[in-house]
Write a protein that holds these residues in place. Sequence first.
Motif, PDB file in Angstrom:
ATOM      1  N   ARG A 214       2.844  10.850  -6.070  1.00 22.68           N
ATOM      2  CA  ARG A 214       3.723  10.176  -7.035  1.00 22.68           C
ATOM      3  C   ARG A 214       2.921   9.366  -8.047  1.00 22.68           C
ATOM      4  NH1 ARG A 214       4.491   7.084  -2.252  1.00 22.68           N
ATOM      5  NH2 ARG A 214       3.935   4.872  -2.513  1.00 22.68           N
ATOM      6  N   SER A 215       1.590   9.346  -7.917  1.00 20.19           N
ATOM      7  CA  SER A 215       0.744   8.522  -8.788  1.00 20.19           C
ATOM      8  C   SER A 215       0.528   9.170 -10.144  1.00 20.19           C
ATOM      9  CB  SER A 215      -0.616   8.279  -8.114  1.00 20.19           C
ATOM     10  OG  SER A 215      -0.443   7.616  -6.877  1.00 20.19           O
ATOM     11  N   LEU A 216       0.394   8.340 -11.163  1.00 25.05           N
ATOM     12  CA  LEU A 216       0.190   8.796 -12.530  1.00 25.05           C
ATOM     13  C   LEU A 216      -1.298   8.946 -12.833  1.00 25.05           C
ATOM     14  CD1 LEU A 216       2.814   6.521 -14.312  1.00 25.05           C
ATOM     15  CD2 LEU A 216       2.993   8.985 -13.933  1.00 25.05           C
ATOM     16  N   TRP A 217      -1.606   9.895 -13.713  1.00 27.24           N
ATOM     17  CA  TRP A 217      -2.979  10.112 -14.166  1.00 27.24           C
ATOM     18  C   TRP A 217      -3.183   9.584 -15.579  1.00 27.24           C
ATOM     19  CZ3 TRP A 217      -7.634  12.053 -12.496  1.00 27.24           C
ATOM     20  CH2 TRP A 217      -8.564  12.421 -13.484  1.00 27.24           C
ATOM     21  N   GLY A 218      -2.335  10.002 -16.484  1.00 18.64           N
ATOM     22  CA  GLY A 218      -2.471   9.648 -17.889  1.00 18.64           C
ATOM     23  C   GLY A 218      -2.077  10.844 -18.737  1.00 18.64           C
TER      24      GLY A 218
ATOM     25  N   GLU B  87      -4.419  12.415 -20.914  1.00 18.64           N
ATOM     26  CA  GLU B  87      -5.608  13.156 -21.308  1.00 18.64           C
ATOM     27  C   GLU B  87      -6.301  13.711 -20.061  1.00 18.64           C
ATOM     28  OE1 GLU B  87      -6.574  13.762 -24.363  1.00 18.64           O
ATOM     29  OE2 GLU B  87      -5.015  12.555 -25.294  1.00 18.64           O
ATOM     30  N   GLY B  88      -6.497  15.045 -20.044  1.00 21.89           N
ATOM     31  CA  GLY B  88      -7.263  15.631 -18.961  1.00 21.89           C
ATOM     32  C   GLY B  88      -8.689  15.131 -18.982  1.00 21.89           C
ATOM     33  N   TRP B  89      -9.298  15.010 -17.837  1.00 18.54           N
ATOM     34  CA  TRP B  89     -10.675  14.549 -17.644  1.00 18.54           C
ATOM     35  C   TRP B  89     -10.860  13.068 -17.992  1.00 18.54           C
ATOM     36  CZ3 TRP B  89     -12.774  17.928 -14.723  1.00 18.54           C
ATOM     37  CH2 TRP B  89     -12.523  19.294 -14.899  1.00 18.54           C
ATOM     38  N   GLN B  90      -9.812  12.428 -18.505  1.00 15.09           N
ATOM     39  CA  GLN B  90      -9.949  11.014 -18.832  1.00 15.09           C
ATOM     40  C   GLN B  90      -8.719  10.263 -18.331  1.00 15.09           C
ATOM     41  OE1 GLN B  90     -12.668   9.348 -20.146  1.00 15.09           O
ATOM     42  NE2 GLN B  90     -11.417   7.690 -19.335  1.00 15.09           N
ATOM     43  N   PRO B  91      -8.736   9.798 -17.088  1.00 14.91           N
ATOM     44  CA  PRO B  91      -7.542   9.150 -16.528  1.00 14.91           C
ATOM     45  C   PRO B  91      -7.258   7.807 -17.189  1.00 14.91           C
ATOM     46  CG  PRO B  91      -9.407   8.900 -15.033  1.00 14.91           C
ATOM     47  CD  PRO B  91      -9.860   9.825 -16.120  1.00 14.91           C
ATOM     48  N   ALA B  92      -5.977   7.540 -17.393  1.00 18.57           N
ATOM     49  CA  ALA B  92      -5.577   6.225 -17.891  1.00 18.57           C
ATOM     50  C   ALA B  92      -5.536   5.219 -16.751  1.00 18.57           C
ATOM     51  CB  ALA B  92      -4.208   6.316 -18.565  1.00 18.57           C
ATOM     52  N   PHE B  93      -5.310   5.708 -15.547  1.00 23.11           N
ATOM     53  CA  PHE B  93      -5.216   4.838 -14.375  1.00 23.11           C
ATOM     54  C   PHE B  93      -6.493   5.008 -13.556  1.00 23.11           C
ATOM     55  CE2 PHE B  93      -0.928   5.740 -15.728  1.00 23.11           C
ATOM     56  CZ  PHE B  93      -0.325   4.489 -15.698  1.00 23.11           C
ATOM     57  N   VAL B  94      -7.347   3.999 -13.618  1.00 31.51           N
ATOM     58  CA  VAL B  94      -8.651   4.078 -12.972  1.00 31.51           C
ATOM     59  C   VAL B  94      -8.668   3.151 -11.753  1.00 31.51           C
ATOM     60  CG1 VAL B  94      -9.813   4.736 -15.104  1.00 31.51           C
ATOM     61  CG2 VAL B  94      -9.566   2.317 -14.546  1.00 31.51           C
ATOM     62  N   TYR B  95      -9.807   3.137 -11.050  1.00 29.84           N
ATOM     63  CA  TYR B  95      -9.963   2.307  -9.857  1.00 29.84           C
ATOM     64  C   TYR B  95     -10.686   1.017 -10.241  1.00 29.84           C
ATOM     65  CZ  TYR B  95      -8.799   6.448  -7.008  1.00 29.84           C
ATOM     66  OH  TYR B  95      -8.174   7.523  -6.434  1.00 29.84           O
ATOM     67  N   PRO B  96     -10.589  -0.027  -9.429  1.00 31.03           N
ATOM     68  CA  PRO B  96      -9.979  -0.044  -8.095  1.00 31.03           C
ATOM     69  C   PRO B  96      -8.458   0.155  -8.142  1.00 31.03           C
ATOM     70  CG  PRO B  96     -10.780  -2.227  -8.680  1.00 31.03           C
ATOM     71  CD  PRO B  96     -11.205  -1.322  -9.771  1.00 31.03           C
ATOM     72  N   TYR B  97      -7.975   0.785  -7.079  1.00 30.21           N
ATOM     73  CA  TYR B  97      -6.567   1.154  -6.974  1.00 30.21           C
ATOM     74  C   TYR B  97      -5.812   0.025  -6.286  1.00 30.21           C
ATOM     75  CZ  TYR B  97      -2.597   4.340  -6.365  1.00 30.21           C
ATOM     76  OH  TYR B  97      -1.377   4.955  -6.431  1.00 30.21           O
ATOM     77  N   ASP B  98      -4.801  -0.507  -6.980  1.00 32.56           N
ATOM     78  CA  ASP B  98      -3.967  -1.557  -6.392  1.00 32.56           C
ATOM     79  C   ASP B  98      -2.609  -0.950  -6.065  1.00 32.56           C
ATOM     80  OD1 ASP B  98      -2.508  -3.754  -5.647  1.00 32.56           O
ATOM     81  OD2 ASP B  98      -3.105  -5.003  -7.357  1.00 32.56           O
ATOM     82  N   ALA B  99      -2.340  -0.787  -4.779  1.00 35.06           N
ATOM     83  CA  ALA B  99      -1.091  -0.164  -4.351  1.00 35.06           C
ATOM     84  C   ALA B  99       0.129  -0.989  -4.720  1.00 35.06           C
ATOM     85  CB  ALA B  99      -1.121   0.072  -2.838  1.00 35.06           C
TER      86      ALA B  99
ATOM     87  N   ASP C 133       0.604  -2.211  -7.711  1.00 34.20           N
ATOM     88  CA  ASP C 133       0.859  -1.990  -9.129  1.00 34.20           C
ATOM     89  C   ASP C 133       1.891  -0.875  -9.271  1.00 34.20           C
ATOM     90  OD1 ASP C 133       0.881  -1.485 -11.816  1.00 34.20           O
ATOM     91  OD2 ASP C 133      -1.230  -0.922 -11.968  1.00 34.20           O
ATOM     92  N   ARG C 134       3.154  -1.215  -9.491  1.00 34.53           N
ATOM     93  CA  ARG C 134       4.220  -0.221  -9.556  1.00 34.53           C
ATOM     94  C   ARG C 134       4.136   0.638 -10.816  1.00 34.53           C
ATOM     95  NH1 ARG C 134       4.831   0.259  -4.625  1.00 34.53           N
ATOM     96  NH2 ARG C 134       5.437  -1.623  -3.526  1.00 34.53           N
ATOM     97  N   GLN C 135       3.416   0.181 -11.819  1.00 35.36           N
ATOM     98  CA  GLN C 135       3.337   0.948 -13.058  1.00 35.36           C
ATOM     99  C   GLN C 135       2.643   2.291 -12.839  1.00 35.36           C
ATOM    100  OE1 GLN C 135       1.341  -1.090 -16.242  1.00 35.36           O
ATOM    101  NE2 GLN C 135       1.772   0.533 -17.741  1.00 35.36           N
ATOM    102  N   ARG C 136       1.635   2.289 -11.975  1.00 40.85           N
ATOM    103  CA  ARG C 136       0.886   3.529 -11.780  1.00 40.85           C
ATOM    104  C   ARG C 136       1.611   4.507 -10.862  1.00 40.85           C
ATOM    105  NH1 ARG C 136      -4.767   1.951 -10.328  1.00 40.85           N
ATOM    106  NH2 ARG C 136      -5.076   4.210 -10.395  1.00 40.85           N
ATOM    107  N   GLU C 137       2.756   4.095 -10.324  1.00 44.84           N
ATOM    108  CA  GLU C 137       3.563   5.000  -9.500  1.00 44.84           C
ATOM    109  C   GLU C 137       4.991   5.107 -10.040  1.00 44.84           C
ATOM    110  OE1 GLU C 137       3.259   3.877  -5.406  1.00 44.84           O
ATOM    111  OE2 GLU C 137       1.084   3.644  -5.503  1.00 44.84           O
ATOM    112  N   ASP C 138       5.133   4.921 -11.324  1.00 47.88           N
ATOM    113  CA  ASP C 138       6.444   4.935 -11.966  1.00 47.88           C
ATOM    114  C   ASP C 138       7.051   6.344 -11.937  1.00 47.88           C
ATOM    115  OD1 ASP C 138       8.677   4.595 -13.496  1.00 47.88           O
ATOM    116  OD2 ASP C 138       7.613   4.101 -15.358  1.00 47.88           O
ATOM    117  N   LEU C 139       8.130   6.494 -11.194  1.00 48.63           N
ATOM    118  CA  LEU C 139       8.763   7.811 -11.091  1.00 48.63           C
ATOM    119  C   LEU C 139       9.530   8.182 -12.350  1.00 48.63           C
ATOM    120  CD1 LEU C 139      10.118   7.796  -7.416  1.00 48.63           C
ATOM    121  CD2 LEU C 139       7.887   8.503  -8.281  1.00 48.63           C
ATOM    122  N   ASN C 140       9.768   7.221 -13.212  1.00 51.47           N
ATOM    123  CA  ASN C 140      10.535   7.487 -14.432  1.00 51.47           C
ATOM    124  C   ASN C 140       9.653   7.699 -15.654  1.00 51.47           C
ATOM    125  OD1 ASN C 140      13.124   7.197 -13.162  1.00 51.47           O
ATOM    126  ND2 ASN C 140      12.726   4.981 -13.074  1.00 51.47           N
ATOM    127  N   ALA C 141       8.349   7.790 -15.440  1.00 52.07           N
ATOM    128  CA  ALA C 141       7.445   8.041 -16.573  1.00 52.07           C
ATOM    129  C   ALA C 141       7.764   9.383 -17.215  1.00 52.07           C
ATOM    130  CB  ALA C 141       5.999   8.007 -16.092  1.00 52.07           C
TER     131      ALA C 141
END
Length: 784
Positions: A707-711, A713-725, A727-735
């Motif tokens: 359910r996690s978002l990437w961004g 752009e391929g090869w260039q993630p908008a959501f990088v680490y460290p991963y904070d579980a 952070d609801r924005q990076r798991e937004d099901l309505n994106a």
Amino acid sequence: MGGPGSGKTTFLNFVALCLAGELLGLPAANLKLLRQPIPREPDAARGSKAKRQRWTHGALLPVCVVLRDFAASLPADAAVDADTLWRFIFGQWPEPLRPYAAPLQRELLGRGGLILLDGLDEVPDAENRRAQVKQAVQSFAGLYGQCRFLVTSRTYAYQRQDWKLIGFAERELLPFTRGQIERFIDAWYAHMAHDLARLSASQAADGAARLKRASERPELSELAARPLLLTLMARLQTRGGGALPESREKLYAESVDMLLDEWERHKPRFDRSGQRVDEPCLGEWLGASRESIRREIDRLAYEVHLAQPSLTGTADIHEAALTAALRAASRDRPDARLMRLEEYLRDRAGLLSAHGEGWYQFPHRSFQEYLAACHLARFKFPDRLSELAKADPDRWREVLLLAAASVSNAPGSIWELVDALCPDGVDADPEAPEADGGTQWGALLAGQALHETGLAAADPDLQVRHETKRRRVRDWQRRLLRSRVLPARERALAGDLLAALGDPRHELLDVDHLRFAFVPRGAFWMGDERNSDAPLHRNETLDYDYWIAESPVTVAQFAQFVASAGGEVGYPEALRDPPNRPVAWVSWHDALAFCAWLGERWRDRLPAGWLVALPSEAEWEKAARGGVELPVAAQYATVGPGFALAGPARRKNPQPQRAWPWGDEWESDRANAERNVGASSTPGCFEAGRSPYGCLDMAGNVWEWTRSLWGTEGWQPAFVYPYDARDRQREDLNAPDDVWRVVRGGSWSIHRGDARCASRYWDRPGSRNDALGFRVVLRSSPVL
């Protein structure tokens, strides 16, 4: 050069036709056709241009000579030169054309032409004929120096050094590409409809589409690349009312009959006086019935297959062995008649074709296997057949399956074969010693034989004693999933056979038996020290317990969702694999809808506040790699009995930063990756690859949606680490769908590096492919 049936003569005739057509101004056959590009391949890059064939010599005047007929016209041991061949060329003409001999000769000596000499290898070696023909060709090429020459010969025959023509370049015909196969099929059916008026346009289009699909069948794709065998398939389909036999055994049976027809047909030749002579068919030549010829050829195929050193290709059959077999069929014929057998068979691309000086071959290994199967089915079934297959399955598997199919009209014979292959039941104790290789291969082949003869499924009318055998074979397939003897591809096959026989593992076939592995709260290592966007770090934000499915969702379980939801699957391919394999061809939206449906189905059976969801990539990676601490033993539960939420005893994770679920060293037998199977496989085939929490197939098999978002752009993630579980924005099901989702785990087709626990990849939420599936989690924290 080329093998029997590779299209040498057809190619020569095609070149002659195009050159003659250009000189005559024909609209359908000319240099444009000769230079026409090889057709584009189905997988060619969009926009790429096909290259025209390279013919740069203009419209040369073509002159064709069948060297077999030229040789027949030569007196024994007579001296030959260029004039000998020239006299033969114009000597074949009808009387009204004879006055044109001198103008033609002047044309060839002055401007030149193209001399096409067909079948150098078909010249009989008796009476020094080949030396005579070679001398004539070399002399002619020297005198008519303005001409170009094209000579055809079988590849193996031409390897003899004393055959080779001095000053001639050598080229070999390639097998058909996929594009050429499809163009051949289109042309065949266009000819049937437009030229011969045997089919309507719609019938021709349907027939072409059917044959294209059939030619992609695994057992036919290699045959289709051979022009002779593709023609054979087209003739069989046309004769069969528009469809090839679905059964391999029936396909080969009909093909062998047609090749025997080719072998036996009357073929004209010309004697020394130029008179046409129709040679007798093989049965007439030998004074033998077709049945007796076939019986001895079957026996010969069995004997050469048994003795063949290589496990690939067709066996070389010495003419002495072939002569002996046909002598056994003939019995009453004098040896003098058989001594001319080589001359008779040399130019016939039928059931056996000349393959060099004194050697013969079947047109393809599959025909050799089929004929050997016919012999074994008639004389050595099932005991010797089963012994051979268990001892050397690589050599005898296809033979056994074809033999089983040949007796399938008598099911009792199949059950005899099953008994011979798999006489003993499997030890139910998982700790029992592993059976020897022959026993395991026998059980696997018994499953294949039942499946390919349509006897694998449970049948209420089946006799009890046979049902006992069927279940024995089924139980063996389950045991074979954990084999340390069978290669991964064979374990995967056992999984597919288990599906056909009735997989008893309810946890893979019914969502209500879906099994979950417990992942307790606590720190774990996430990321990869080589990845700047996702660096290795200790993650302590998963401060809750959760349960993750032991296996990806299967075809059978997804089919329950489709049926219960009253809808249609988004892509039909998703439900075409065996029911116990992971479902693929599902989009992220499909996976999310499944979770919502399952959560509603289990609403009254889940603990309060628990929901079904796709895992986040943090939840997925922890389940694959393990936390800093691990349960002493893996803990499983299903929704029926309920979930024990009390944390079990803990131990330190010996490899908390492991690369793959089992450790830091890649082991191909622990994961379905790098095409070691060639497709997805049922869970359990890679038992040794379990994760520290007991999850299967977290490396390879199918990619898994999270359910996690990437961004965007391929090869260039908008959501990088460290991963904070948290952070609801990076798991937004309505994106929106232009934001891609993370997929994890790799698949059956990818490199081992992409199957690492920390490997991240991405895909559009609407994407589907044959290696994209999902698994689910149960968790108590909010799921949006």
